[in-house]
Write a protein that holds these residues in place. Sequence first.
Motif, PDB file in Angstrom:
ATOM      1  N   GLU B  77      53.242  28.276  39.203  1.00 14.87           N
ATOM      2  CA  GLU B  77      53.465  29.525  39.016  1.00 14.87           C
ATOM      3  C   GLU B  77      53.670  29.712  37.521  1.00 14.87           C
ATOM      4  OE1 GLU B  77      56.264  31.795  41.618  1.00 14.87           O
ATOM      5  OE2 GLU B  77      55.756  30.395  43.081  1.00 14.87           O
ATOM      6  N   GLU B  78      54.629  28.760  37.047  1.00 12.76           N
ATOM      7  CA  GLU B  78      55.218  29.006  35.381  1.00 12.76           C
ATOM      8  C   GLU B  78      53.883  28.974  34.817  1.00 12.76           C
ATOM      9  OE1 GLU B  78      58.370  26.652  34.223  1.00 12.76           O
ATOM     10  OE2 GLU B  78      58.469  27.837  32.352  1.00 12.76           O
ATOM     11  N   THR B  79      52.919  27.862  34.898  1.00 16.85           N
ATOM     12  CA  THR B  79      51.869  27.669  33.988  1.00 16.85           C
ATOM     13  C   THR B  79      50.891  28.903  34.163  1.00 16.85           C
ATOM     14  OG1 THR B  79      52.006  25.251  34.283  1.00 16.85           O
ATOM     15  CG2 THR B  79      50.033  25.983  33.359  1.00 16.85           C
ATOM     16  N   ASP B  80      50.907  29.379  35.544  1.00 19.54           N
ATOM     17  CA  ASP B  80      49.770  30.340  35.676  1.00 19.54           C
ATOM     18  C   ASP B  80      50.324  31.710  34.861  1.00 19.54           C
ATOM     19  OD1 ASP B  80      47.725  29.326  37.332  1.00 19.54           O
ATOM     20  OD2 ASP B  80      48.322  30.692  38.951  1.00 19.54           O
ATOM     21  N   LYS B  81      51.563  31.881  34.985  1.00 16.23           N
ATOM     22  CA  LYS B  81      51.910  33.102  33.947  1.00 16.23           C
ATOM     23  C   LYS B  81      51.868  32.959  32.456  1.00 16.23           C
ATOM     24  CE  LYS B  81      56.102  34.015  36.652  1.00 16.23           C
ATOM     25  NZ  LYS B  81      57.485  33.675  36.456  1.00 16.23           N
ATOM     26  N   GLN B  82      51.867  31.697  32.085  1.00 14.48           N
ATOM     27  CA  GLN B  82      51.701  31.321  30.678  1.00 14.48           C
ATOM     28  C   GLN B  82      50.424  31.342  30.198  1.00 14.48           C
ATOM     29  OE1 GLN B  82      53.936  27.840  30.302  1.00 14.48           O
ATOM     30  NE2 GLN B  82      55.905  28.699  30.276  1.00 14.48           N
ATOM     31  N   MET B  83      49.488  31.206  31.182  1.00 13.90           N
ATOM     32  CA  MET B  83      48.009  30.981  30.737  1.00 13.90           C
ATOM     33  C   MET B  83      47.436  32.267  29.912  1.00 13.90           C
ATOM     34  SD  MET B  83      45.149  29.568  33.323  1.00 13.90           S
ATOM     35  CE  MET B  83      46.225  29.455  34.459  1.00 13.90           C
ATOM     36  N   TYR B  84      46.615  32.166  29.016  1.00  9.40           N
ATOM     37  CA  TYR B  84      46.005  33.122  28.233  1.00  9.40           C
ATOM     38  C   TYR B  84      44.842  33.341  28.998  1.00  9.40           C
ATOM     39  CZ  TYR B  84      49.229  32.665  24.107  1.00  9.40           C
ATOM     40  OH  TYR B  84      50.327  32.477  23.313  1.00  9.40           O
ATOM     41  N   ARG B  85      44.701  34.419  29.346  1.00  8.45           N
ATOM     42  CA  ARG B  85      43.484  34.713  30.203  1.00  8.45           C
ATOM     43  C   ARG B  85      43.084  36.403  29.941  1.00  8.45           C
ATOM     44  NH1 ARG B  85      45.694  34.841  36.052  1.00  8.45           N
ATOM     45  NH2 ARG B  85      47.237  33.361  35.421  1.00  8.45           N
ATOM     46  N   PHE B  86      41.631  36.413  30.048  1.00  4.76           N
ATOM     47  CA  PHE B  86      41.207  37.652  29.582  1.00  4.76           C
ATOM     48  C   PHE B  86      39.889  37.744  30.223  1.00  4.76           C
ATOM     49  CE2 PHE B  86      38.395  36.195  25.974  1.00  4.76           C
ATOM     50  CZ  PHE B  86      39.100  35.052  25.708  1.00  4.76           C
ATOM     51  N   GLN B  87      39.040  38.971  30.052  1.00  2.88           N
ATOM     52  CA  GLN B  87      37.504  39.004  30.472  1.00  2.88           C
ATOM     53  C   GLN B  87      36.590  39.143  29.243  1.00  2.88           C
ATOM     54  OE1 GLN B  87      38.285  42.915  32.806  1.00  2.88           O
ATOM     55  NE2 GLN B  87      36.449  41.903  34.130  1.00  2.88           N
ATOM     56  N   ASP B  88      35.587  38.254  29.335  1.00  2.00           N
ATOM     57  CA  ASP B  88      34.916  37.955  28.095  1.00  2.00           C
ATOM     58  C   ASP B  88      33.754  39.195  27.938  1.00  2.00           C
ATOM     59  OD1 ASP B  88      32.887  37.394  29.688  1.00  2.00           O
ATOM     60  OD2 ASP B  88      32.559  35.354  29.232  1.00  2.00           O
ATOM     61  N   HIS B  89      32.830  38.930  27.247  1.00  2.58           N
ATOM     62  CA  HIS B  89      31.891  40.066  27.029  1.00  2.58           C
ATOM     63  C   HIS B  89      30.972  40.418  28.091  1.00  2.58           C
ATOM     64  CE1 HIS B  89      32.918  38.147  22.864  1.00  2.58           C
ATOM     65  NE2 HIS B  89      32.943  39.348  22.300  1.00  2.58           N
ATOM     66  N   GLY B  90      30.816  39.141  28.942  1.00  3.66           N
ATOM     67  CA  GLY B  90      30.040  39.533  30.072  1.00  3.66           C
ATOM     68  C   GLY B  90      30.838  39.912  31.244  1.00  3.66           C
ATOM     69  N   GLY B  91      32.083  40.241  31.154  1.00  2.00           N
ATOM     70  CA  GLY B  91      32.941  40.656  32.020  1.00  2.00           C
ATOM     71  C   GLY B  91      33.173  39.508  33.101  1.00  2.00           C
ATOM     72  N   ARG B  92      33.247  38.319  32.550  1.00  2.00           N
ATOM     73  CA  ARG B  92      33.868  37.038  33.528  1.00  2.00           C
ATOM     74  C   ARG B  92      35.269  37.006  32.964  1.00  2.00           C
ATOM     75  NH1 ARG B  92      28.359  35.442  31.705  1.00  2.00           N
ATOM     76  NH2 ARG B  92      29.499  35.775  29.511  1.00  2.00           N
ATOM     77  N   TRP B  93      36.101  36.494  34.209  1.00  2.00           N
ATOM     78  CA  TRP B  93      37.617  36.014  33.713  1.00  2.00           C
ATOM     79  C   TRP B  93      37.674  34.889  33.180  1.00  2.00           C
ATOM     80  CZ3 TRP B  93      41.694  38.679  32.790  1.00  2.00           C
ATOM     81  CH2 TRP B  93      41.625  40.222  33.343  1.00  2.00           C
ATOM     82  N   VAL B  94      38.194  34.577  32.245  1.00  2.00           N
ATOM     83  CA  VAL B  94      38.092  33.231  31.377  1.00  2.00           C
ATOM     84  C   VAL B  94      39.649  32.979  30.946  1.00  2.00           C
ATOM     85  CG1 VAL B  94      35.703  33.326  30.634  1.00  2.00           C
ATOM     86  CG2 VAL B  94      37.670  34.021  29.163  1.00  2.00           C
ATOM     87  N   ALA B  95      40.032  31.712  30.723  1.00  2.60           N
ATOM     88  CA  ALA B  95      41.320  31.520  30.288  1.00  2.60           C
ATOM     89  C   ALA B  95      41.160  30.175  29.261  1.00  2.60           C
ATOM     90  CB  ALA B  95      42.145  31.042  31.420  1.00  2.60           C
ATOM     91  N   LEU B  96      42.281  30.333  28.489  1.00  4.57           N
ATOM     92  CA  LEU B  96      42.345  28.989  27.519  1.00  4.57           C
ATOM     93  C   LEU B  96      42.842  27.925  28.296  1.00  4.57           C
ATOM     94  CD1 LEU B  96      43.354  30.955  24.314  1.00  4.57           C
ATOM     95  CD2 LEU B  96      41.613  29.431  24.599  1.00  4.57           C
ATOM     96  N   ARG B  97      42.475  26.617  28.171  1.00  2.00           N
ATOM     97  CA  ARG B  97      42.900  25.467  28.902  1.00  2.00           C
ATOM     98  C   ARG B  97      44.631  25.387  28.600  1.00  2.00           C
ATOM     99  NH1 ARG B  97      39.386  21.587  25.383  1.00  2.00           N
ATOM    100  NH2 ARG B  97      40.410  22.025  23.271  1.00  2.00           N
ATOM    101  N   PHE B  98      45.276  25.067  29.500  1.00  6.03           N
ATOM    102  CA  PHE B  98      46.876  24.631  29.060  1.00  6.03           C
ATOM    103  C   PHE B  98      47.079  23.316  29.214  1.00  6.03           C
ATOM    104  CE2 PHE B  98      47.627  23.400  33.433  1.00  6.03           C
ATOM    105  CZ  PHE B  98      46.522  24.197  34.313  1.00  6.03           C
TER     106      PHE B  98
END
Lengths: 460, 460
Positions: B77-98
Motif C-alpha cells: 500500500e505505501e509504495t502504491d501511494k508513493q508511486m509517480y503515476r499519470f496519464q500519458d499523451h495517448g491516455g495510457r496510465w503510466v508510472a515511474l518505476r519505484f
Amino acid sequence: MPGGLHRAFLLWGFTTMAEKLIPPRTLKGFRDYLPQVMIPRERIMEIARRVYRSYGFAPIDTPALEYLEILAGKGGEETDKQMYRFQDHGGRWVALRFDLTVPVARFTAQHLNELGIPFKRYHIAPVWRGENTQRGRYREFVQCDFDTIGTRSLTADIETTLVIHDLLRAIGFQEFVIRINNRKLLNGLLERQGLADRAAGVLRALDKWGKIGTEGVKQELEQIVGLTPDQATAVLELTQIHGDHDEVLSQAEKLVQGSAVGEEGVHELREVLRGAAAGGVAPTYLVLDLAIARGLDYYTGTIYETYLTALPGIGSVCSGGRYDNLAELFTTQSLPGVGASLGLDRLLAAMEELGMLEAVSTPAPILLVFFDPGRRDDYLRLAAQLRSAGFNVEFYPEPKKISQQLKYADRRGHRVALVIGESEFEKQVCQVKDLRAGAQKEVPLELKALTEAISEILAR
Amino acid sequence: MPGGLHRAFLLWGFTTMAEKLIPPRTLKGFRDYLPQVMIPRERIMEIARRVYRSYGFAPIDTPALEYLEILAGKGGEETDKQMYRFQDHGGRWVALRFDLTVPVARFTAQHLNELGIPFKRYHIAPVWRGENTQRGRYREFVQCDFDTIGTRSLTADIETTLVIHDLLRAIGFQEFVIRINNRKLLNGLLERQGLADRAAGVLRALDKWGKIGTEGVKQELEQIVGLTPDQATAVLELTQIHGDHDEVLSQAEKLVQGSAVGEEGVHELREVLRGAAAGGVAPTYLVLDLAIARGLDYYTGTIYETYLTALPGIGSVCSGGRYDNLAELFTTQSLPGVGASLGLDRLLAAMEELGMLEAVSTPAPILLVFFDPGRRDDYLRLAAQLRSAGFNVEFYPEPKKISQQLKYADRRGHRVALVIGESEFEKQVCQVKDLRAGAQKEVPLELKALTEAISEILAR
C-alpha cells in the motif's frame, strides 16, 4: 536511500499465486536493453566518460523530474507538446526533462558560486519526449553532453573539436569527418547586405536543404524570408563554398569582407583548425562546411556536426556549438560556452549496421564448467584465482551435462571454457577449450599456465 | 535518437532576454549532484559494474516508465501511494518505476526465450518514490542490483556472498560484516510448533526489533500473532543464538530438529559458509545472525545484510536474498533466484562520514597553466602528449594571471600544476608544482621526464 529496505515491498504482490497473469510488455516508444545491446552501450558510455575526463570535464547529475516552469517553453512548441508532465503528490506541476541543456542551465545558475567558472561538465543521462513513434524515434533515450561554461576563449572551441575526435577514435572509428562552421560568417554576410534582422528566417530555410534542395532553399529565401534574388544568391554562394581549408577561408573572407563579425568568424575558424592540428587532429578529419546551420539561432559561433564516412546518411553522430548565454532565463550573469552531445543510440545503430558489434551477451569471456559435483569448492577457489589475475569468469551454477553447459557458453558468446573433471583433478590438469576455433588444449592446473593459455585465446 | 537535433529546440526560449527570471530550484526531495559528489558516485558505480562483470553478471536496462498495471500493487500500500503515476499523451496510465525488481520480473518474463536460464544480470539505474522527505529520504535514488535468475543451486547463493564481499573490498572497506540467515530455519521452527501459517505475522514482529526491543517483540508475538508464551520464547531463542559459526549452527539444529525444511536451512547455511571460504572470504567477514528477517515473506532461503563495522547504525549497505519465484505475476514459468542490491547513497553517506572521500571536483589531477598567450599550440601539443601517456590533463582556457589559475586549481583539487612561460620554453623546461606539498621542481620539457615527475607526485 534504504538499501536495507530494497525488497521489503514485494510482499503484497508476490505472496499468493496470481489468479490472472499480467501480460509483460513495454510502453509504445520505449524499449528494454538486453545484454547483447547493453554491453556495447555501456562500453561507449565508459569511453565517453574516459575521454571527457581526460580533458578535465567533471560529471554532474540532475533530477529526472523538474518543476514544469523550469522546462516549459524552453524547447519550442513541439517539445512543449511532447513533454511528460503531471501533478505530483503535493499538487506541484512537474515534468520529465526532455534534454540535458535546460537542466544544466538551471543547475549552473543555481550553484554558480560553488561551481565557479570556467566550469567544465559532462552529463550522461536519459531524457524523455513523447515523440511520434512512426518516425522511428524513441520516447526515452540517453544523451551524453559535455560543455565548457563561462569562457569566450577559443581554446574551449578547439578542445571541443579534440574531444569529438578522440571520442570517435576511442570508440573505434577510423573514418569520419567533423564538419565545422561558424555562425558569424552568415551573420557577417547578412550584415553587409543590411539583412541582419533576417538571420532566423535564413537559418530556418538553410536547415531544410536536405529536404527541399538548393532550388527550394532559394525559393524560400526569396518568397518567405523576403530576400532579393541577388541576396539569396549571395547566401547560397557562401554556404556552397567547397575546397581545402585555405580555399574555403579565402573565398569566405571575400564574401564577408568589411563586416567585423564576418571577419571574426573567418579568424575563429582559422584558429580552431590550427589549434585542432596542434592538438593532434589530422586535417582529413576536419571539413569546413559553411552550409551547416544547426538548429537556428541558439548558436552564435563555432558549430559542429560529425558524420561517419561509411554511413553519412545516418546523420550527425556528435553535434554542438558555441552559445553566448546558457542560462539567461535563470540568472543575470552571462554564461557563454561551447559544447556538444554524442548521439549514443544513433552511433550504436551505425555500429550495428557496420558489423562493429559482437554478438555477445556476457561480460565474462571465460566459462568455468561445473563438471564434478563433489568439487564445488575447488572450482570456486580456481575462479577466485582467475578473477584476481584480472579475468572475468562465470562459474556455471549447476553440475549439468557438459554438452548443456557448452551450449549455454555458445549462446552467451563465451570465448573460453575450462573443463576439469575427476581425472583432470587427479592429474592436476585443465582442458582449455577455444570455443570459436573449436580447439582444445590440456594445460597444467596452475594459475600461470592457465593465464597464458587463456590470454593466447583471447588475443586471437 | 537524433544527436543531430539535440539543441535545435533551444531557440524559442533563449532568443530573447527573459523579462522575468525563473528562480532556479530543484523539487523537494530531489537533488543535484555536483562534481565533488558525482565523482565518487561514478567511481562506486564503476566498481560495482566491474565486480558484477567479473562473475559474469550482464548489464540490462528497462524504461523508467512502465504501464501502471505492471507496477501497481506490487510494492504494498505505501509504495502504491508513493508511486509517480499519470496519464500519458495517448491516455495510457503510466508510472515511474519505484524499484528494479518489478521491472526485471517483467523483463525476464517478456524475454525469457531469448535470455535463457540461468540468467545473471545487473542493473544500475534510478528509481522514484514520493517518500515523506521529513524522514531524510530522497524521492529519486539509484539502485545497483544483481541477481542470478532461474536456478535453485546454492552456488548462486555462495556467489552472492562473494560478490558482496568483493564489492565492499574493492570500494575500499576493510572492516564490515555480511550477516547471513536462512528463512528456512524459522519456517522449520514454526512448522515444528504447528505454526506454519503464522510465518508472515512472526516475521513482521521480528522486523520491529530495532524499534520495540525483545520485550516488545515478545508481546507482539503473543498478543497480535497469537503465539503462546512458550512458542514466543522458542522463536526468540532461535533468533538470539550467538556464537561462532559452528555453535550457531549446532544450536539452531537442535531447535529445528525433526523439521525437514528447518534441517535444510541449517545445511544450506553450512554450504554457503563453506563455499564462501573456498571463494576467498575470510571467516571474520561472515556472521550468522538468525534474527535478520529482511522484509517479511518474499525471501525463502538465504538472506543477506551488510554492516560497516565503523558505522553499524547507518544500517545495511548491501542486502538481498533467495526467492522462489521472481515473476509469477507475469509468467507461469517458475523462476527461482537469488540476488542483492548495493545501497549506493547510504554507502556514500558512510564514506563521507568516515572521511573516505576527497574534496576534489575535477577528474583531472593535472592543470596545465595557460601562461604565454602566443604559445597556445605548444600547450595543446603537450596536453595531447600527456593524455596519450594516460594522464587526465585540464588546460586552462585563458591566459589569465597565474595566481588566478592556481587559485582555480586549488579550488578544484588539482594535484599538479605545470607552468611553462617564455623563459621555460626557451630553456625547454617545465615547472612542475606539487599543489598539496607546495613544492616545485624544474624538469626537462619532454614526455619521459614529465611523466616521471608527475607520477611521483600522484603516488604521494
